[in-house]
Design an enzyme around this catalytic site. Structure first.
Site, mmCIF file in Angstrom:
data_model
loop_
_atom_site.group_PDB
_atom_site.id
_atom_site.type_symbol
_atom_site.label_atom_id
_atom_site.label_comp_id
_atom_site.label_asym_id
_atom_site.label_seq_id
_atom_site.Cartn_x
_atom_site.Cartn_y
_atom_site.Cartn_z
ATOM 1 C CD GLU A 288 -2.641 -1.555 0.063
ATOM 2 O OE1 GLU A 288 -2.970 -0.610 -0.676
ATOM 3 O OE2 GLU A 288 -2.935 -2.742 -0.212
ATOM 4 C CB CYS A 322 -1.338 7.021 2.886
ATOM 5 S SG CYS A 322 -2.416 6.079 3.943
HETATM 6 P P1 NAD Z 1 9.120 5.123 2.980
HETATM 7 O O1 NAD Z 1 8.822 4.502 1.672
HETATM 8 O O2 NAD Z 1 10.191 6.131 3.055
HETATM 9 O O3 NAD Z 1 9.495 3.995 4.045
HETATM 10 C C1 NAD Z 1 8.670 2.866 4.248
HETATM 11 C C2 NAD Z 1 9.545 1.732 4.729
HETATM 12 O O4 NAD Z 1 10.440 1.373 3.667
HETATM 13 C C3 NAD Z 1 10.420 2.090 5.926
HETATM 14 O O5 NAD Z 1 10.538 0.975 6.776
HETATM 15 C C4 NAD Z 1 11.744 2.408 5.281
HETATM 16 O O6 NAD Z 1 12.837 2.236 6.137
HETATM 17 C C5 NAD Z 1 11.768 1.404 4.145
HETATM 18 N N1 NAD Z 1 12.665 1.777 3.059
HETATM 19 C C6 NAD Z 1 13.082 3.009 2.705
HETATM 20 N N2 NAD Z 1 13.936 2.941 1.670
HETATM 21 C C7 NAD Z 1 14.060 1.635 1.366
HETATM 22 C C8 NAD Z 1 14.801 0.911 0.386
HETATM 23 N N3 NAD Z 1 15.579 1.521 -0.487
HETATM 24 N N4 NAD Z 1 14.672 -0.438 0.372
HETATM 25 C C9 NAD Z 1 13.862 -1.079 1.245
HETATM 26 N N5 NAD Z 1 13.151 -0.444 2.188
HETATM 27 C C10 NAD Z 1 13.235 0.887 2.246
HETATM 28 O O7 NAD Z 1 7.730 5.708 3.533
HETATM 29 P P2 NAD Z 1 7.448 6.448 4.920
HETATM 30 O O8 NAD Z 1 8.067 7.801 4.859
HETATM 31 O O9 NAD Z 1 7.718 5.592 6.091
HETATM 32 O O10 NAD Z 1 5.864 6.590 4.837
HETATM 33 C C11 NAD Z 1 5.279 7.531 4.012
HETATM 34 C C12 NAD Z 1 4.767 6.931 2.726
HETATM 35 O O11 NAD Z 1 3.952 5.812 3.022
HETATM 36 C C13 NAD Z 1 3.870 7.885 1.947
HETATM 37 O O12 NAD Z 1 4.137 7.769 0.582
HETATM 38 C C14 NAD Z 1 2.477 7.390 2.277
HETATM 39 O O13 NAD Z 1 1.504 7.733 1.325
HETATM 40 C C15 NAD Z 1 2.697 5.923 2.371
HETATM 41 N N6 NAD Z 1 1.674 5.257 3.165
HETATM 42 C C16 NAD Z 1 0.702 4.562 2.504
HETATM 43 C C17 NAD Z 1 -0.316 3.948 3.217
HETATM 44 C C18 NAD Z 1 -1.388 3.180 2.495
HETATM 45 O O14 NAD Z 1 -2.134 2.447 3.142
HETATM 46 N N7 NAD Z 1 -1.505 3.320 1.184
HETATM 47 C C19 NAD Z 1 -0.344 4.032 4.611
HETATM 48 C C20 NAD Z 1 0.684 4.728 5.262
HETATM 49 C C21 NAD Z 1 1.687 5.334 4.525
#
Ligand code: NAD
Length: 535
Positions: A288, A322
Protein backbone atom coordinates in the site's frame (compact mmCIF):
# COMPACT_ATOMS: atom_id res chain seq x y z
CA UNK A 1 -21.75 -19.06 8.84
CA UNK A 2 -20.14 -15.73 9.77
CA UNK A 3 -18.49 -15.51 13.16
CA UNK A 4 -19.68 -12.67 15.37
CA UNK A 5 -17.72 -9.54 14.48
CA UNK A 6 -15.94 -7.75 17.28
CA UNK A 7 -16.90 -4.19 18.22
CA UNK A 8 -14.55 -1.40 17.21
CA UNK A 9 -12.47 -0.26 20.16
CA UNK A 10 -14.08 2.91 21.57
CA UNK A 11 -11.99 6.09 21.15
CA UNK A 12 -11.30 7.67 24.53
CA UNK A 13 -11.76 11.45 24.78
CA UNK A 14 -8.93 12.60 27.09
CA UNK A 15 -11.18 15.43 28.29
CA UNK A 16 -10.34 17.37 31.45
CA UNK A 17 -10.58 15.24 34.63
CA UNK A 18 -10.87 11.97 32.65
CA UNK A 19 -9.00 8.89 33.88
CA UNK A 20 -7.35 8.42 30.50
CA UNK A 21 -5.96 11.96 30.61
CA UNK A 22 -4.29 11.25 33.94
CA UNK A 23 -3.07 7.94 32.52
CA UNK A 24 -1.42 9.42 29.43
CA UNK A 25 0.20 12.25 31.41
CA UNK A 26 1.67 9.67 33.82
CA UNK A 27 2.92 7.52 30.91
CA UNK A 28 4.54 10.54 29.25
CA UNK A 29 6.20 11.46 32.54
CA UNK A 30 7.85 8.07 32.70
CA UNK A 31 9.83 8.94 29.56
CA UNK A 32 11.25 12.15 31.06
CA UNK A 33 15.04 11.94 31.03
CA UNK A 34 14.95 8.34 29.81
CA UNK A 35 16.86 7.10 26.75
CA UNK A 36 15.42 3.71 25.80
CA UNK A 37 17.75 1.07 24.45
CA UNK A 38 16.17 -0.59 21.40
CA UNK A 39 17.80 -3.90 20.51
CA UNK A 40 17.26 -6.27 17.62
CA UNK A 41 14.95 -9.12 18.63
CA UNK A 42 15.81 -12.31 16.80
CA UNK A 43 14.58 -15.77 17.73
CA UNK A 44 13.52 -14.39 21.12
CA UNK A 45 17.02 -13.05 21.86
CA UNK A 46 17.96 -9.40 22.23
CA UNK A 47 21.01 -8.00 20.50
CA UNK A 48 21.95 -4.59 21.88
CA UNK A 49 24.61 -2.01 21.15
CA UNK A 50 24.97 -2.94 17.49
CA UNK A 51 25.90 0.04 15.24
CA UNK A 52 23.54 2.19 17.32
CA UNK A 53 21.86 5.36 16.09
CA UNK A 54 20.15 8.02 18.21
CA UNK A 55 16.47 8.67 17.88
CA UNK A 56 15.17 12.16 18.76
CA UNK A 57 11.71 13.67 19.28
CA UNK A 58 10.58 15.42 16.05
CA UNK A 59 9.05 18.33 18.03
CA UNK A 60 12.18 18.74 20.17
CA UNK A 61 15.18 17.47 18.26
CA UNK A 62 17.56 18.03 21.14
CA UNK A 63 15.67 15.43 23.15
CA UNK A 64 17.07 11.95 22.67
CA UNK A 65 14.45 9.24 23.12
CA UNK A 66 16.35 6.08 22.27
CA UNK A 67 19.43 4.42 20.88
CA UNK A 68 18.47 1.97 18.17
CA UNK A 69 20.59 -1.02 17.16
CA UNK A 70 20.99 -1.46 13.40
CA UNK A 71 21.07 -4.92 11.88
CA UNK A 72 23.80 -5.72 9.35
CA UNK A 73 23.87 -8.64 6.91
CA UNK A 74 24.97 -11.12 9.62
CA UNK A 75 22.08 -10.26 11.95
CA UNK A 76 19.58 -10.24 9.10
CA UNK A 77 20.85 -13.69 8.18
CA UNK A 78 20.22 -14.78 11.78
CA UNK A 79 16.70 -13.35 11.62
CA UNK A 80 15.97 -15.31 8.43
CA UNK A 81 17.35 -18.47 10.06
CA UNK A 82 15.22 -17.86 13.18
CA UNK A 83 12.09 -17.31 11.09
CA UNK A 84 12.76 -20.43 9.05
CA UNK A 85 13.46 -22.52 12.16
CA UNK A 86 10.24 -21.40 13.88
CA UNK A 87 8.09 -22.03 10.84
CA UNK A 88 7.18 -25.68 11.21
CA UNK A 89 6.02 -25.57 14.82
CA UNK A 90 4.16 -22.28 14.34
CA UNK A 91 2.36 -23.47 11.22
CA UNK A 92 1.39 -26.71 12.96
CA UNK A 93 -0.15 -24.89 15.93
CA UNK A 94 -3.98 -24.94 15.77
CA UNK A 95 -5.42 -21.68 14.41
CA UNK A 96 -7.30 -20.93 17.64
CA UNK A 97 -4.08 -21.24 19.66
CA UNK A 98 -2.34 -18.72 17.41
CA UNK A 99 -5.42 -16.47 17.46
CA UNK A 100 -5.42 -16.54 21.28
CA UNK A 101 -2.04 -14.80 21.33
CA UNK A 102 -3.26 -11.92 19.16
CA UNK A 103 -6.58 -11.62 21.00
CA UNK A 104 -4.70 -11.51 24.27
CA UNK A 105 -2.37 -8.83 22.86
CA UNK A 106 -5.47 -6.81 21.86
CA UNK A 107 -6.90 -6.97 25.38
CA UNK A 108 -3.55 -6.06 26.94
CA UNK A 109 -3.30 -3.10 24.57
CA UNK A 110 -6.85 -2.02 25.37
CA UNK A 111 -5.94 -2.21 29.07
CA UNK A 112 -2.58 -1.84 30.81
CA UNK A 113 -0.45 -1.23 27.69
CA UNK A 114 -2.68 1.42 26.09
CA UNK A 115 -1.07 4.54 27.49
CA UNK A 116 2.46 3.11 27.23
CA UNK A 117 2.04 2.63 23.49
CA UNK A 118 0.19 5.92 23.04
CA UNK A 119 2.96 7.81 24.88
CA UNK A 120 5.67 6.20 22.73
CA UNK A 121 3.73 7.07 19.57
CA UNK A 122 3.20 10.67 20.71
CA UNK A 123 6.85 11.24 21.56
CA UNK A 124 8.52 9.28 18.77
CA UNK A 125 6.17 10.16 15.91
CA UNK A 126 4.95 13.56 17.20
CA UNK A 127 1.27 12.66 17.37
CA UNK A 128 -1.26 14.50 19.50
CA UNK A 129 -2.98 12.36 22.09
CA UNK A 130 -6.07 11.99 19.89
CA UNK A 131 -4.04 10.98 16.83
CA UNK A 132 -2.12 8.44 18.95
CA UNK A 133 -5.33 7.08 20.48
CA UNK A 134 -6.98 6.41 17.10
CA UNK A 135 -3.77 4.80 15.83
CA UNK A 136 -1.69 2.92 18.40
CA UNK A 137 -4.68 2.05 20.57
CA UNK A 138 -7.93 1.75 18.60
CA UNK A 139 -6.79 0.85 15.09
CA UNK A 140 -4.16 -1.60 16.26
CA UNK A 141 -6.60 -3.30 18.65
CA UNK A 142 -9.13 -3.48 15.82
CA UNK A 143 -6.60 -5.03 13.42
CA UNK A 144 -5.76 -7.70 15.98
CA UNK A 145 -9.38 -8.57 16.79
CA UNK A 146 -10.99 -8.23 13.36
CA UNK A 147 -8.29 -10.22 11.59
CA UNK A 148 -8.99 -13.17 13.88
CA UNK A 149 -12.65 -12.93 13.06
CA UNK A 150 -12.07 -12.58 9.28
CA UNK A 151 -9.60 -15.47 9.33
CA UNK A 152 -12.12 -17.72 11.13
CA UNK A 153 -14.64 -16.98 8.37
CA UNK A 154 -12.06 -17.67 5.68
CA UNK A 155 -11.11 -21.04 7.18
CA UNK A 156 -14.76 -22.04 7.08
CA UNK A 157 -14.92 -21.50 3.31
CA UNK A 158 -14.78 -25.13 2.15
CA UNK A 159 -15.57 -26.84 -1.16
CA UNK A 160 -18.53 -29.13 -1.84
CA UNK A 161 -18.21 -32.80 -0.95
CA UNK A 162 -20.28 -35.04 -3.26
CA UNK A 163 -21.46 -38.55 -2.43
CA UNK A 164 -18.61 -41.00 -1.80
CA UNK A 165 -15.98 -38.38 -1.03
CA UNK A 166 -14.73 -35.65 1.27
CA UNK A 167 -13.20 -32.43 -0.16
CA UNK A 168 -11.36 -29.87 1.92
CA UNK A 169 -9.20 -26.76 1.63
CA UNK A 170 -6.17 -26.84 3.87
CA UNK A 171 -5.20 -23.18 4.45
CA UNK A 172 -1.41 -23.56 4.55
CA UNK A 173 0.89 -20.62 5.22
CA UNK A 174 3.32 -19.61 2.47
CA UNK A 175 6.35 -21.86 2.14
CA UNK A 176 9.10 -19.61 3.48
CA UNK A 177 9.03 -16.39 5.50
CA UNK A 178 7.28 -13.05 4.99
CA UNK A 179 9.20 -9.76 4.96
CA UNK A 180 7.26 -6.89 6.63
CA UNK A 181 8.53 -3.38 5.81
CA UNK A 182 6.58 -0.76 7.70
CA UNK A 183 6.05 3.04 7.53
CA UNK A 184 6.64 5.64 10.23
CA UNK A 185 3.22 7.22 10.19
CA UNK A 186 0.97 4.59 11.78
CA UNK A 187 1.92 2.36 14.70
CA UNK A 188 -1.20 0.35 13.82
CA UNK A 189 0.02 -0.37 10.28
CA UNK A 190 3.49 -1.20 11.58
CA UNK A 191 1.96 -3.72 13.99
CA UNK A 192 -0.49 -5.17 11.48
CA UNK A 193 1.97 -5.89 8.69
CA UNK A 194 3.89 -8.59 10.60
CA UNK A 195 0.86 -9.83 12.59
CA UNK A 196 -1.57 -10.51 9.72
CA UNK A 197 0.70 -13.05 8.00
CA UNK A 198 1.75 -14.50 11.38
CA UNK A 199 -1.88 -15.14 12.34
CA UNK A 200 -2.15 -17.46 9.33
CA UNK A 201 0.91 -19.46 10.35
CA UNK A 202 3.68 -17.55 8.58
CA UNK A 203 6.89 -16.46 10.28
CA UNK A 204 8.16 -12.96 9.68
CA UNK A 205 11.22 -10.74 9.43
CA UNK A 206 10.06 -7.23 10.36
CA UNK A 207 11.99 -4.11 9.38
CA UNK A 208 10.41 -1.09 11.10
CA UNK A 209 10.89 2.54 10.04
CA UNK A 210 13.72 4.03 12.09
CA UNK A 211 11.64 7.04 13.21
CA UNK A 212 8.89 4.77 14.57
CA UNK A 213 11.17 2.37 16.36
CA UNK A 214 10.22 3.46 19.90
CA UNK A 215 6.53 2.53 19.56
CA UNK A 216 7.27 -0.41 17.26
CA UNK A 217 9.69 -2.02 19.69
CA UNK A 218 7.22 -1.57 22.54
CA UNK A 219 4.61 -3.39 20.46
CA UNK A 220 7.11 -6.19 19.89
CA UNK A 221 7.51 -6.43 23.67
CA UNK A 222 3.74 -6.56 24.03
CA UNK A 223 3.53 -9.49 21.59
CA UNK A 224 6.18 -11.33 23.60
CA UNK A 225 4.26 -10.64 26.82
CA UNK A 226 1.12 -12.01 25.14
CA UNK A 227 2.93 -15.30 24.50
CA UNK A 228 4.24 -15.04 20.93
CA UNK A 229 6.85 -17.80 20.57
CA UNK A 230 10.47 -16.87 19.73
CA UNK A 231 11.28 -16.59 16.04
CA UNK A 232 7.72 -16.04 14.81
CA UNK A 233 8.30 -12.28 14.34
CA UNK A 234 11.91 -11.11 14.23
CA UNK A 235 12.46 -7.38 14.73
CA UNK A 236 15.38 -6.01 12.71
CA UNK A 237 15.70 -2.23 12.50
CA UNK A 238 18.56 -1.24 10.20
CA UNK A 239 19.57 0.41 6.97
CA UNK A 240 16.55 -0.20 4.75
CA UNK A 241 18.43 -0.89 1.55
CA UNK A 242 20.96 -3.22 3.16
CA UNK A 243 18.42 -5.22 5.21
CA UNK A 244 16.27 -5.65 2.10
CA UNK A 245 19.23 -6.76 0.01
CA UNK A 246 19.99 -9.64 2.41
CA UNK A 247 16.34 -10.59 2.87
CA UNK A 248 15.55 -10.65 -0.84
CA UNK A 249 18.64 -12.75 -1.53
CA UNK A 250 17.15 -15.62 0.49
CA UNK A 251 15.50 -18.39 -1.53
CA UNK A 252 13.05 -18.77 1.40
CA UNK A 253 11.63 -15.27 0.83
CA UNK A 254 7.92 -15.97 0.21
CA UNK A 255 6.11 -12.65 0.57
CA UNK A 256 6.45 -8.91 1.07
CA UNK A 257 4.00 -6.99 3.23
CA UNK A 258 4.84 -3.36 2.62
CA UNK A 259 3.38 0.05 3.34
CA UNK A 260 5.30 3.18 2.40
CA UNK A 261 6.16 5.24 -0.63
CA UNK A 262 5.50 4.18 -4.21
CA UNK A 263 9.16 4.71 -5.07
CA UNK A 264 10.40 2.22 -2.45
CA UNK A 265 7.75 -0.37 -3.34
CA UNK A 266 8.73 -0.08 -7.02
CA UNK A 267 12.34 -0.69 -6.13
CA UNK A 268 11.53 -3.72 -3.94
CA UNK A 269 9.31 -5.20 -6.67
CA UNK A 270 12.11 -4.75 -9.23
CA UNK A 271 14.64 -6.38 -6.90
CA UNK A 272 12.30 -9.33 -6.43
CA UNK A 273 11.75 -9.67 -10.18
CA UNK A 274 15.47 -9.81 -10.84
CA UNK A 275 15.84 -12.70 -8.39
CA UNK A 276 12.64 -14.52 -9.34
CA UNK A 277 14.16 -17.81 -10.54
CA UNK A 278 16.04 -18.13 -7.22
CA UNK A 279 12.89 -18.32 -5.10
CA UNK A 280 11.23 -21.55 -4.07
CA UNK A 281 7.76 -20.09 -4.82
CA UNK A 282 6.41 -17.00 -6.56
CA UNK A 283 6.51 -14.44 -3.76
CA UNK A 284 3.31 -12.60 -2.80
CA UNK A 285 3.87 -8.85 -3.10
CA UNK A 286 1.43 -6.70 -1.15
CA UNK A 287 2.11 -2.98 -1.00
CA UNK A 288 0.00 0.00 0.00
CA UNK A 289 1.76 3.13 -1.19
CA UNK A 290 1.41 6.87 -1.81
CA UNK A 291 -1.58 9.10 -2.43
CA UNK A 292 -2.62 12.49 -3.74
CA UNK A 293 -6.03 12.55 -2.19
CA UNK A 294 -8.74 14.99 -3.17
CA UNK A 295 -11.77 16.83 -1.91
CA UNK A 296 -14.17 17.92 -4.63
CA UNK A 297 -17.02 20.26 -3.77
CA UNK A 298 -20.12 20.59 -5.99
CA UNK A 299 -21.99 23.91 -6.07
CA UNK A 300 -24.75 22.27 -3.97
CA UNK A 301 -22.32 21.37 -1.13
CA UNK A 302 -22.56 22.71 2.41
CA UNK A 303 -19.63 25.18 2.57
CA UNK A 304 -19.08 24.79 6.33
CA UNK A 305 -18.88 21.01 6.04
CA UNK A 306 -16.35 21.40 3.21
CA UNK A 307 -14.23 23.86 5.23
CA UNK A 308 -14.10 21.55 8.25
CA UNK A 309 -13.26 18.52 6.08
CA UNK A 310 -10.44 20.49 4.45
CA UNK A 311 -8.99 21.48 7.79
CA UNK A 312 -9.19 18.06 9.41
CA UNK A 313 -8.46 16.11 6.23
CA UNK A 314 -5.42 18.16 5.28
CA UNK A 315 -3.80 19.02 8.57
CA UNK A 316 -4.41 16.33 11.19
CA UNK A 317 -1.13 14.57 11.94
CA UNK A 318 0.61 17.35 10.00
CA UNK A 319 -0.71 15.98 6.69
CA UNK A 320 1.37 12.83 7.12
CA UNK A 321 -1.41 10.34 6.42
CA UNK A 322 -1.48 8.51 3.11
CA UNK A 323 -5.15 9.55 2.95
CA UNK A 324 -4.47 13.25 3.63
CA UNK A 325 -6.50 15.69 1.53
CA UNK A 326 -3.85 17.59 -0.37
CA UNK A 327 -5.73 18.90 -3.40
CA UNK A 328 -9.15 20.51 -3.41
CA UNK A 329 -11.51 21.65 -6.15
CA UNK A 330 -14.03 24.26 -5.04
CA UNK A 331 -16.75 26.03 -7.08
CA UNK A 332 -16.36 29.81 -7.40
CA UNK A 333 -19.78 30.43 -5.84
CA UNK A 334 -18.78 28.68 -2.58
CA UNK A 335 -15.12 29.68 -2.36
CA UNK A 336 -15.54 33.02 -0.51
CA UNK A 337 -17.47 31.32 2.32
CA UNK A 338 -15.21 28.22 2.46
CA UNK A 339 -12.02 30.30 2.33
CA UNK A 340 -13.18 32.64 5.07
CA UNK A 341 -14.18 29.77 7.38
CA UNK A 342 -11.01 27.75 6.68
CA UNK A 343 -8.64 30.67 7.20
CA UNK A 344 -10.49 31.79 10.33
CA UNK A 345 -10.34 28.32 11.84
CA UNK A 346 -6.65 28.03 10.98
CA UNK A 347 -5.86 31.12 13.06
CA UNK A 348 -7.18 29.27 16.13
CA UNK A 349 -5.26 26.06 15.49
CA UNK A 350 -2.40 25.42 17.90
CA UNK A 351 0.84 23.75 16.91
CA UNK A 352 3.63 22.67 19.26
CA UNK A 353 4.92 20.05 21.66
CA UNK A 354 2.48 17.12 21.68
CA UNK A 355 2.85 16.77 25.45
CA UNK A 356 0.78 19.93 25.68
CA UNK A 357 -2.64 18.36 25.10
CA UNK A 358 -4.10 21.70 23.90
CA UNK A 359 -2.16 21.49 20.64
CA UNK A 360 -3.87 20.30 17.46
CA UNK A 361 -0.72 19.40 15.54
CA UNK A 362 2.93 18.60 16.25
CA UNK A 363 6.07 18.49 14.12
CA UNK A 364 6.80 16.64 10.88
CA UNK A 365 8.77 13.46 11.31
CA UNK A 366 12.39 14.38 10.57
CA UNK A 367 14.79 16.76 8.85
CA UNK A 368 14.45 15.03 5.49
CA UNK A 369 10.66 15.47 5.54
CA UNK A 370 11.00 19.06 6.79
CA UNK A 371 13.31 19.97 3.92
CA UNK A 372 11.14 18.23 1.32
CA UNK A 373 8.00 20.05 2.48
CA UNK A 374 9.80 23.41 2.78
CA UNK A 375 11.09 22.87 -0.78
CA UNK A 376 7.55 22.46 -2.14
CA UNK A 377 6.38 25.61 -0.33
CA UNK A 378 9.36 27.68 -1.50
CA UNK A 379 8.93 26.51 -5.09
CA UNK A 380 5.24 27.41 -5.02
CA UNK A 381 6.13 30.83 -3.65
CA UNK A 382 8.79 31.35 -6.35
CA UNK A 383 6.28 30.28 -9.01
CA UNK A 384 4.07 33.16 -7.87
CA UNK A 385 1.33 30.96 -6.41
CA UNK A 386 -0.83 32.54 -3.80
CA UNK A 387 -0.06 31.28 -0.25
CA UNK A 388 -3.22 32.07 1.69
CA UNK A 389 -2.12 30.66 5.06
CA UNK A 390 0.96 29.24 6.74
CA UNK A 391 4.07 28.69 4.68
CA UNK A 392 6.37 29.14 7.68
CA UNK A 393 8.96 26.43 8.29
CA UNK A 394 10.92 26.61 11.54
CA UNK A 395 13.36 23.92 12.62
CA UNK A 396 15.01 25.81 15.45
CA UNK A 397 13.45 23.57 18.13
CA UNK A 398 11.56 20.90 16.22
CA UNK A 399 10.53 20.30 12.63
CA UNK A 400 7.54 22.61 12.51
CA UNK A 401 5.65 23.59 9.35
CA UNK A 402 2.58 25.77 9.77
CA UNK A 403 -0.58 24.49 8.01
CA UNK A 404 -0.28 25.91 4.53
CA UNK A 405 -3.02 26.69 2.01
CA UNK A 406 -2.01 27.49 -1.56
CA UNK A 407 -4.49 28.75 -4.15
CA UNK A 408 -3.42 27.59 -7.59
CA UNK A 409 -4.68 28.60 -11.01
CA UNK A 410 -3.09 25.79 -12.98
CA UNK A 411 -4.79 22.45 -12.29
CA UNK A 412 -1.51 20.76 -13.26
CA UNK A 413 0.58 22.74 -10.73
CA UNK A 414 3.20 20.56 -9.02
CA UNK A 415 1.44 20.79 -5.65
CA UNK A 416 -1.77 19.49 -7.26
CA UNK A 417 0.03 16.45 -8.70
CA UNK A 418 2.78 15.23 -6.38
CA UNK A 419 2.51 13.69 -2.92
CA UNK A 420 4.03 16.19 -0.47
CA UNK A 421 3.26 14.28 2.74
CA UNK A 422 3.08 17.35 4.92
CA UNK A 423 0.61 20.06 5.98
CA UNK A 424 0.17 21.62 2.54
CA UNK A 425 -3.24 21.93 0.87
CA UNK A 426 -3.60 23.23 -2.69
CA UNK A 427 -6.96 24.58 -3.78
CA UNK A 428 -8.21 25.19 -7.28
CA UNK A 429 -11.32 27.31 -7.76
CA UNK A 430 -13.40 26.28 -10.80
CA UNK A 431 -16.34 28.01 -12.51
CA UNK A 432 -19.62 26.43 -11.28
CA UNK A 433 -20.63 25.56 -14.83
CA UNK A 434 -17.41 23.50 -15.31
CA UNK A 435 -18.50 20.62 -13.03
CA UNK A 436 -18.23 18.00 -15.75
CA UNK A 437 -14.77 19.18 -16.86
CA UNK A 438 -13.53 19.27 -13.28
CA UNK A 439 -14.42 15.58 -12.84
CA UNK A 440 -12.06 14.78 -15.72
CA UNK A 441 -9.37 16.97 -14.14
CA UNK A 442 -9.68 15.23 -10.74
CA UNK A 443 -9.41 11.83 -12.41
CA UNK A 444 -6.49 12.68 -14.66
CA UNK A 445 -4.21 14.85 -12.54
CA UNK A 446 -2.24 12.43 -10.38
CA UNK A 447 -0.88 8.91 -10.87
CA UNK A 448 -2.31 7.85 -7.48
CA UNK A 449 -5.78 6.56 -6.60
CA UNK A 450 -5.97 6.17 -2.83
CA UNK A 451 -8.71 8.29 -1.26
CA UNK A 452 -11.08 11.00 -2.42
CA UNK A 453 -14.16 12.82 -1.18
CA UNK A 454 -17.07 14.52 -2.92
CA UNK A 455 -19.29 17.02 -1.16
CA UNK A 456 -22.76 17.71 -2.61
CA UNK A 457 -26.36 17.89 -1.51
CA UNK A 458 -27.51 17.12 -5.04
CA UNK A 459 -27.79 13.31 -5.21
CA UNK A 460 -27.40 13.25 -9.00
CA UNK A 461 -24.07 15.04 -8.65
CA UNK A 462 -22.90 12.48 -6.10
CA UNK A 463 -23.86 9.61 -8.38
CA UNK A 464 -22.21 11.21 -11.40
CA UNK A 465 -19.01 11.81 -9.42
CA UNK A 466 -19.05 8.25 -8.11
CA UNK A 467 -19.23 6.87 -11.66
CA UNK A 468 -16.76 9.24 -13.29
CA UNK A 469 -14.26 8.84 -10.41
CA UNK A 470 -14.74 5.08 -10.00
CA UNK A 471 -11.05 4.34 -10.49
CA UNK A 472 -9.70 7.57 -8.95
CA UNK A 473 -9.79 6.29 -5.37
CA UNK A 474 -9.83 2.95 -3.55
CA UNK A 475 -11.57 4.62 -0.60
CA UNK A 476 -14.28 7.04 -1.73
CA UNK A 477 -16.29 9.33 0.54
CA UNK A 478 -19.57 11.19 0.15
CA UNK A 479 -19.81 14.29 2.34
CA UNK A 480 -16.97 13.30 4.65
CA UNK A 481 -13.23 13.89 4.82
CA UNK A 482 -11.07 11.31 3.02
CA UNK A 483 -9.10 10.28 6.14
CA UNK A 484 -9.98 8.17 9.17
CA UNK A 485 -10.84 4.74 7.71
CA UNK A 486 -11.93 2.32 10.43
CA UNK A 487 -11.04 -1.39 10.43
CA UNK A 488 -14.09 -3.51 9.66
CA UNK A 489 -15.99 -0.49 8.31
CA UNK A 490 -13.93 0.98 5.45
CA UNK A 491 -11.35 -1.63 4.32
CA UNK A 492 -8.38 0.43 3.20
CA UNK A 493 -6.27 0.56 0.03
CA UNK A 494 -6.01 2.17 -3.37
CA UNK A 495 -5.32 1.34 -6.99
CA UNK A 496 -3.17 2.77 -9.77
CA UNK A 497 0.19 3.87 -8.24
CA UNK A 498 -1.25 3.74 -4.68
CA UNK A 499 -0.63 0.04 -4.28
CA UNK A 500 -1.91 -3.45 -4.86
CA UNK A 501 -5.23 -2.61 -3.15
CA UNK A 502 -5.33 -5.70 -0.97
CA UNK A 503 -7.40 -3.88 1.66
CA UNK A 504 -5.62 -4.11 5.01
CA UNK A 505 -7.91 -5.21 7.81
CA UNK A 506 -10.12 -7.38 5.61
CA UNK A 507 -10.30 -10.96 4.41
CA UNK A 508 -8.88 -9.86 1.05
CA UNK A 509 -5.55 -9.09 2.72
CA UNK A 510 -5.53 -12.31 4.75
CA UNK A 511 -6.08 -14.37 1.61
CA UNK A 512 -2.67 -13.22 0.35
CA UNK A 513 -0.90 -14.95 3.27
CA UNK A 514 -2.22 -18.41 2.64
CA UNK A 515 -1.46 -20.96 -0.07
CA UNK A 516 -4.35 -23.42 0.12
CA UNK A 517 -3.99 -27.12 -0.54
CA UNK A 518 -7.01 -28.98 -1.89
CA UNK A 519 -7.55 -32.42 -0.38
CA UNK A 520 -9.89 -35.03 -1.90
CA UNK A 521 -10.59 -38.27 -0.09
CA UNK A 522 -12.54 -41.09 -1.76
CA UNK A 523 -14.38 -43.50 0.52
CA UNK A 524 -14.48 -46.47 -1.85
CA UNK A 525 -11.76 -46.24 -4.53
CA UNK A 526 -12.39 -47.72 -8.01
CA UNK A 527 -11.00 -51.22 -8.53
CA UNK A 528 -11.57 -51.51 -12.32
CA UNK A 529 -10.20 -49.07 -14.88
CA UNK A 530 -13.00 -49.71 -17.45
CA UNK A 531 -15.88 -47.20 -17.93
CA UNK A 532 -19.47 -48.40 -18.79
CA UNK A 533 -19.32 -46.94 -22.35
CA UNK A 534 -16.52 -49.40 -23.11
CA UNK A 535 -18.87 -52.44 -22.77
P1 NAD B 1 9.12 5.12 2.98
O1 NAD B 1 8.82 4.50 1.67
O2 NAD B 1 10.19 6.13 3.06
O3 NAD B 1 9.49 3.99 4.04
C1 NAD B 1 8.67 2.87 4.25
C2 NAD B 1 9.55 1.73 4.73
O4 NAD B 1 10.44 1.37 3.67
C3 NAD B 1 10.42 2.09 5.93
O5 NAD B 1 10.54 0.98 6.78
C4 NAD B 1 11.74 2.41 5.28
O6 NAD B 1 12.84 2.24 6.14
C5 NAD B 1 11.77 1.40 4.15
N1 NAD B 1 12.67 1.78 3.06
C6 NAD B 1 13.08 3.01 2.70
N2 NAD B 1 13.94 2.94 1.67
C7 NAD B 1 14.06 1.64 1.37
C8 NAD B 1 14.80 0.91 0.39
N3 NAD B 1 15.58 1.52 -0.49
N4 NAD B 1 14.67 -0.44 0.37
C9 NAD B 1 13.86 -1.08 1.25
N5 NAD B 1 13.15 -0.44 2.19
C10 NAD B 1 13.23 0.89 2.25
O7 NAD B 1 7.73 5.71 3.53
P2 NAD B 1 7.45 6.45 4.92
O8 NAD B 1 8.07 7.80 4.86
O9 NAD B 1 7.72 5.59 6.09
O10 NAD B 1 5.86 6.59 4.84
C11 NAD B 1 5.28 7.53 4.01
C12 NAD B 1 4.77 6.93 2.73
O11 NAD B 1 3.95 5.81 3.02
C13 NAD B 1 3.87 7.88 1.95
O12 NAD B 1 4.14 7.77 0.58
C14 NAD B 1 2.48 7.39 2.28
O13 NAD B 1 1.50 7.73 1.33
C15 NAD B 1 2.70 5.92 2.37
N6 NAD B 1 1.67 5.26 3.16
C16 NAD B 1 0.70 4.56 2.50
C17 NAD B 1 -0.32 3.95 3.22
C18 NAD B 1 -1.39 3.18 2.49
O14 NAD B 1 -2.13 2.45 3.14
N7 NAD B 1 -1.50 3.32 1.18
C19 NAD B 1 -0.34 4.03 4.61
C20 NAD B 1 0.68 4.73 5.26
C21 NAD B 1 1.69 5.33 4.52
Amino acid sequence: MNSILPQNEPVLSYGPDSGERAGILAALKQHAGVVTEIPLLIGGQRFSGIRTQSLHAPHDHRRQLATVSQAGPAEVGQAIAAATAAQHEWAAMPFEARAAIFLRAADMLAGPWRQKLNAATMLGQSKTVFQAEIDSACELIDFLRFNVSFARDMLQQQPLSGPGMRNALDYRPLEGFVYAVTPFNFTAIAGNLPCAPALLGNTVVWKPAFTASLSNYLFMELLEAAGLPPGVINFVPGSAASVSETVLDSSDFAGLHFTGSTEVFDSLWQQVSRRLPNYRSYPRLVGETGGKDFILAHPSADPDAVAVALLRGAFEYQGQKCSTASRAYVPASLWPRIKCRLLDDLTTLRMGDVENLGNFIGAVIDRKAFERIAGYINNARSAGESILAGGICDDSHGYFVTPTVIEVEDPQAVTMREEIFGPVLSVMVYPDRAWSEILATVDGTSPYALTGAVFANDRLALEEASQRLRFSAGNFYFNDKPTGAVVGQQPFGGGRRSGTNDKAGSVLNLQRWTSPRTVKETWVPAKNYRYPHMS
